[in-house]
Write a protein that holds these residues in place. Structure first.
Motif, mmCIF file in Angstrom:
data_model
loop_
_atom_site.group_PDB
_atom_site.id
_atom_site.type_symbol
_atom_site.label_atom_id
_atom_site.label_comp_id
_atom_site.label_asym_id
_atom_site.label_seq_id
_atom_site.Cartn_x
_atom_site.Cartn_y
_atom_site.Cartn_z
ATOM 1 N N CYS A 1 -8.818 7.212 -9.634
ATOM 2 C CA CYS A 1 -8.804 5.822 -10.110
ATOM 3 C C CYS A 1 -10.153 5.147 -9.912
ATOM 4 O O CYS A 1 -10.658 4.457 -10.815
ATOM 5 C CB CYS A 1 -7.722 5.019 -9.385
ATOM 6 N N GLN A 2 -10.746 5.325 -8.745
ATOM 7 C CA GLN A 2 -12.041 4.706 -8.479
ATOM 8 C C GLN A 2 -13.111 5.247 -9.415
ATOM 9 O O GLN A 2 -13.957 4.495 -9.922
ATOM 10 C CB GLN A 2 -12.435 4.916 -7.011
ATOM 11 N N GLU B 1 -5.931 8.042 -6.040
ATOM 12 C CA GLU B 1 -6.825 6.922 -5.744
ATOM 13 C C GLU B 1 -8.278 7.307 -5.961
ATOM 14 O O GLU B 1 -9.079 6.488 -6.439
ATOM 15 C CB GLU B 1 -6.599 6.429 -4.318
ATOM 16 N N THR C 1 -1.384 10.667 -3.186
ATOM 17 C CA THR C 1 -2.041 9.361 -3.097
ATOM 18 C C THR C 1 -3.558 9.472 -3.131
ATOM 19 O O THR C 1 -4.226 8.816 -3.956
ATOM 20 C CB THR C 1 -1.600 8.626 -1.828
ATOM 21 N N GLU C 2 -4.129 10.266 -2.226
ATOM 22 C CA GLU C 2 -5.593 10.364 -2.141
ATOM 23 C C GLU C 2 -6.189 10.912 -3.431
ATOM 24 O O GLU C 2 -7.221 10.434 -3.914
ATOM 25 C CB GLU C 2 -6.008 11.236 -0.951
ATOM 26 N N LEU D 1 -0.788 2.666 -8.940
ATOM 27 C CA LEU D 1 -2.089 2.881 -8.284
ATOM 28 C C LEU D 1 -3.264 2.640 -9.230
ATOM 29 O O LEU D 1 -4.256 2.025 -8.846
ATOM 30 C CB LEU D 1 -2.154 4.293 -7.706
ATOM 31 N N THR E 1 1.962 4.823 -11.576
ATOM 32 C CA THR E 1 0.499 4.754 -11.637
ATOM 33 C C THR E 1 0.019 3.578 -12.485
ATOM 34 O O THR E 1 -0.998 2.962 -12.176
ATOM 35 C CB THR E 1 -0.099 6.054 -12.217
ATOM 36 N N ALA F 1 -5.983 -0.568 -9.150
ATOM 37 C CA ALA F 1 -7.431 -0.316 -9.106
ATOM 38 C C ALA F 1 -8.129 -0.999 -10.269
ATOM 39 O O ALA F 1 -9.217 -1.572 -10.119
ATOM 40 C CB ALA F 1 -7.699 1.191 -9.118
ATOM 41 N N LYS G 1 0.854 -1.196 0.000
ATOM 42 C CA LYS G 1 0.000 0.000 0.000
ATOM 43 C C LYS G 1 0.889 1.244 0.000
ATOM 44 O O LYS G 1 0.990 1.968 0.985
ATOM 45 C CB LYS G 1 -0.929 -0.006 1.213
#
Length: 317
Positions: A86-87, A83, A79-80, A133, A109, A137, A66
């Motif tokens: 990505c979602q 991410e 990061t946030e 990342l 990434t 995902a 992670k």
């Protein structure tokens, strides 16, 4: 096929200038050969989440399971932000009917494996255990889709396996579109030997599953078959597996081939087994016999031509 094969791809591999330095890493094989048979959907996580081009380079830091996405000079933690994007993006991609994805190797990434992950203290050698990342995902969200990176696709065996899977998946989706049992049985019948070349265990399990198909509700039947199909095809064919299939194919002609023809075919299969000639050599002779003796069952087997011959995927030794 009625509809094109759509493949997601890291945008820099198509020649788009979206890398951190304003450049690209266009892949000639993908864009000049494979692009003749598929439609690419370019994705650049950094550019699409608003980081701009050019931009400060970044890397993965911390726990490889992670990691954090940190800019190298300014140490900004992205990061946030990444991410969250990505979602959102993987859910958007649900509507694109993707048959696979080709990632940029080693990217923080988009790298699908062996991405460098640095320690928090910035001392010592990085671990090559990370996953980008976005790649993580995507693979979590689409666990059955074929994925590769452009570096691994330089390996002829990995390239053939990936491209075989995307063509099979496209055919499966067309067969499964109306969830008719007859379509499933026909699809399975025509892919039997191809499945056999990937995994005899999965081939036999799927055969038993199809034989009991009437016991399952349609939705569960097609969903479970697709899972078994893609799991089987993820098993890579080996020379030994291919030889087993070739000998099985030869058995269909045992009553019509002359002793000299049998000896010639066995010799070619043995030369392939010894890795002196590519798989294409014995297959060419077998395809000749399929046409010469009008072997209808084998003529319908996708094993004999699972993808366009122009891709030259069975020409390697």
């Amino acid at each position: 096929m009625d509809t094109p094969i759509t493949i997601g791809i890291s945008a820099c591999l198509t020649g788009r200038k979206v890398r951190y330095d304003g450049g690209h890493t266009r892949d000639p094989y993908l864009m000049e050969t494979l692009a003749r048979f598929v439609e690419f959907l370019p994705v650049c996580p950094e550019a699409e989440c608003g980081l701009g081009v050019p931009r400060e380079p970044m890397r993965l830091v911390g726990d490889p399971a992670k990691p954090r996405l940190i800019t190298i000079q300014s140490k900004i933690d992205l990061t946030e932000r990444m991410e969250s994007w990505c979602q959102k993006r993987v859910h958007e991609l649900e509507t694109e009917n993707l048959c696979g994805f080709i990632f940029k190797s080693r990217s923080p990434t988009s790298g699908m494996e062996r991405v460098k992950v640095y320690s928090e203290s910035s001392t010592g050698a990085p671990q090559h255990k990370g996953v980008g990342l976005f790649a993580r995902a995507f693979m979590d969200h689409f666990p059955l889709l074929p994925v590769e990176d452009e570096g691994r696709l330089h390996d002829p065996a990995l390239r053939e396996n990936f491209i075989t899977r995307i063509f099979v998946l496209r055919r499966w989706r067309e067969a499964a579109a109306h969830q008719r049992l007859g379509s499933l049985i026909e699809f399975h019948t025509r892919h039997k030997l191809l499945l056999f070349s990937h995994s005899e265990t999965h081939y036999r399990a799927l055969g038993r599953f199809v034989a009991q198909a009437k016991q399952y509700p349609a939705e569960a039947l097609f969903a479970d078959y697709e899972k078994g199909l893609m799991t089987a095809l993820a098993c890579k064919p080996t020379v030994k597996k291919q030889v087993n299939v070739l000998l099985h194919l030869m058995g269909y002609f045992k009553k019509v081939l002359s002793p000299a023809e049998k000896a010639e075919l066995l010799e070619l299969i043995d030369q392939y087994h010894r890795e002196y000639v590519p798989l294409l050599v014995p297959l060419t002779l077998l395809n000749h016999y399929v046409r010469k003796y009008n072997e209808a069952y084998l003529a319908g087997q996708y094993y004999l031509q699972p993808h366009p011959v122009e891709l030259k995927l069975r020409n390697h030794v």
